[in-house]
Design an enzyme around this catalytic site. Structure first.
Site, PDB file in Angstrom:
ATOM      1  N   THR A 320       0.854  -1.188   0.000  1.00 25.01           N
ATOM      2  CA  THR A 320       0.000   0.000   0.000  1.00 25.01           C
ATOM      3  C   THR A 320       0.890   1.238   0.000  1.00 25.01           C
ATOM      4  O   THR A 320       1.862   1.318   0.763  1.00 25.01           O
ATOM      5  CB  THR A 320      -0.927   0.026   1.226  1.00 25.01           C
ATOM      6  OG1 THR A 320      -1.801  -1.104   1.172  1.00 25.01           O
ATOM      7  CG2 THR A 320      -1.771   1.294   1.247  1.00 25.01           C
ATOM      8  N   PHE A 322       1.260   5.173   0.710  1.00 24.97           N
ATOM      9  CA  PHE A 322       0.734   6.265   1.525  1.00 24.97           C
ATOM     10  C   PHE A 322       1.435   7.557   1.114  1.00 24.97           C
ATOM     11  O   PHE A 322       2.616   7.547   0.735  1.00 24.97           O
ATOM     12  CB  PHE A 322       0.968   6.029   3.017  1.00 24.97           C
ATOM     13  CG  PHE A 322       0.272   4.814   3.572  1.00 24.97           C
ATOM     14  CD1 PHE A 322      -0.924   4.933   4.265  1.00 24.97           C
ATOM     15  CD2 PHE A 322       0.822   3.548   3.424  1.00 24.97           C
ATOM     16  CE1 PHE A 322      -1.558   3.830   4.793  1.00 24.97           C
ATOM     17  CE2 PHE A 322       0.189   2.430   3.950  1.00 24.97           C
ATOM     18  CZ  PHE A 322      -1.008   2.574   4.627  1.00 24.97           C
TER      19      PHE A 322
END
Length: 445
Positions: A320, A322
């Site tokens: 992921t 960010f």
């Protein structure tokens, strides 16, 4: 006139006694000279006697000087001079009395402040006022690893908390219930930075956060890529066969879809919640025996859950991305790899998007991401054609990430050319790329 002189003499005597009282207690430390008092008293007696003598002669019709009233005028002038001396003496006594009541510390502090500000005050006796706080005083240093307050969406144990710890080790994480609250925490100075997930290697982009980036005026100052390691957890004593429902964030459910079907079957209900750590907390607080949650191993440790299966993501390389947000942008540099994020809306015409992309291709600038989102204020564009009739098209905003710093002339020239084909252009941030080695979320949390 004699009575007036006596009243003035009585007032001076009273001031003289008050001066002696302050002198005996605390005014002695301020070098109040007793000679001043004695001189004032002598002058008082001399002026009063002269005035009384000439006033008596004047009343009796005796003129010792001349017939034009010179003595009378001289006496009045001397009385006025004496009254001025008394007023000055009185003001000095009152000032020293106030200083004595305030104490020596305040006077010493005022003198030290005045000495420090002599160069800027412009007046020797002016007392410097305290300087108001500025943004520089309130804004913490943006150095990597400093103890900042970092806002994230979710509860303790969420992957966003692990991303905040990777970006700023030793920071103070501030959990927020919604993504909107994360932006407001930074805008209202509750937090110094914000960590926001924008895309996942399996689940794709998080469109909600792209819309919030455009709505708010925060700047992207960094990025973090965090490997995601999902766990299936339930209450202690719950078996895999007892699970009838699985809850987690919609992105986590999508990233573990095939594995969940193999573990607990297709008939298990899947339900989305706000975040992964919140799913674990819900099962633990409500004592849900037939419900399992997908979250991190840290969430299982925090909320006392038992891990049924570990590493249940469909792809082992689940990452992921960010972005780190701040109130002020950072200064772009060219001594390390930088990435720049922009958003724009293209003009009407044929091949406009091709021309926009060509502005980067001709300058050897690599694009790492392109994302389109419908415009909220202009969702549709109507085109009338006499042959084909009326057609409706979506109006899009395009988000682009490219590998170049805004300090690079290539990026500056590319954006300058981009403005010729767009009616809206905004730089979301120019920031260092995350080139750190991948760290598993289990170790980061």
């Amino acid at each position: 006139m004699v009575a007036g002189a006596r009243c003035i003499a009585l007032k001076v005597d009273t001031l003289h006694s008050e001066t002696l009282r302050y002198k005996s207690s605390s005014l002695c430390r301020y070098n109040l000279s007793s000679s001043m008092l004695r001189a004032g008293a002598c002058n008082r007696r001399r002026h009063v006697s002269v005035f009384a003598k000439h006033e008596a002669n004047y009343r009796n019709g005796v003129n010792s000087s001349n017939s034009n009233g010179d003595v009378h005028m001289e006496a009045r002038l001397k009385v006025c001079e004496w009254q001025s001396s008394c007023a000055i003496l009185n003001s000095q006594l009152q000032l020293r009395a106030k200083e004595a009541e305030a104490g020596p510390d305040s006077k010493a502090l005022a003198r030290s402040d005045g000495a420090e500000s002599d160069g800027s005050a412009g007046s020797k006796g002016m007392v410097a006022l305290p300087r108001p706080l500025s943004i520089v005083d309130l804004e913490p240093s943006p150095k990597h690893g400093s103890a900042l307050r970092v806002a994230y969406q979710g509860l303790p144990g969420a992957y966003s908390e692990a991303a905040a710890g990777k970006a700023y080790p030793g920071c103070e994480p501030i959990p927020c219930d919604q993504f909107e609250a994360v932006f407001q925490a930074v805008e209202l100075w509750v937090a110094d930075r914000a960590v926001l997930p924008v895309e996942n290697s399996l689940g794709g982009s998080i469109h909600r956060n792209y819309d919030l980036l455009l709505r708010h005026r925060l700047h992207i100052v960094g990025e973090v890529q965090l490997p995601v390691h999902h766990c299936l957890m339930a209450l202690p004593g719950t078996r895999k066969e007892d699970v009838r429902r699985v809850i987690s964030h919609p992105q986590a459910l999508a990233q573990c879809e095939h594995t969940i079907s193999k573990l607990v079957g297709l008939k298990v209900v899947r339900e989305g919640v706000d975040d992964t750590a919140g799913a674990a907390q819900m099962v633990a607080e409500n004592y849900l025996r037939d419900t399992a949650a997908i979250a991190s191993s840290r969430a299982a440790e925090i909320y006392g859950m038992n891990i049924i299966a570990d590493g249940i993501q469909d792809d082992a390389s689940n990452v992921t991305r960010f972005v780190i947000l701040a109130r002020e942008p950072i200064i772009p540099r060219v001594d390390r790899p930088f990435k720049t994020s922009i958003v724009f809306a293209q003009d009407e015409g044929t091949g406009i998007l091709f021309k926009v992309l060509a502005a980067f291709a001709f300058r050897d600038i690599s694009l790492t991401k392109i994302e389109s989102r419908p415009q909220r204020n202009r969702p549709l564009r109507v085109v009338d054609d006499s042959n084909l009739g009326t057609a409706k098209y979506f109006e899009y905003l395009f988000y682009i990430d490219f590998e170049a710093s805004m300090a690079d002339p290539r990026a500056q020239n590319a954006l300058a050319e981009l403005q010729e084909f767009t009616n809206f252009l905004r730089v979301l941030g120019s920031y260092p790329m995350d080139i750190s080695p991948p760290i598993d979320s289990l170790d980061s949390s």
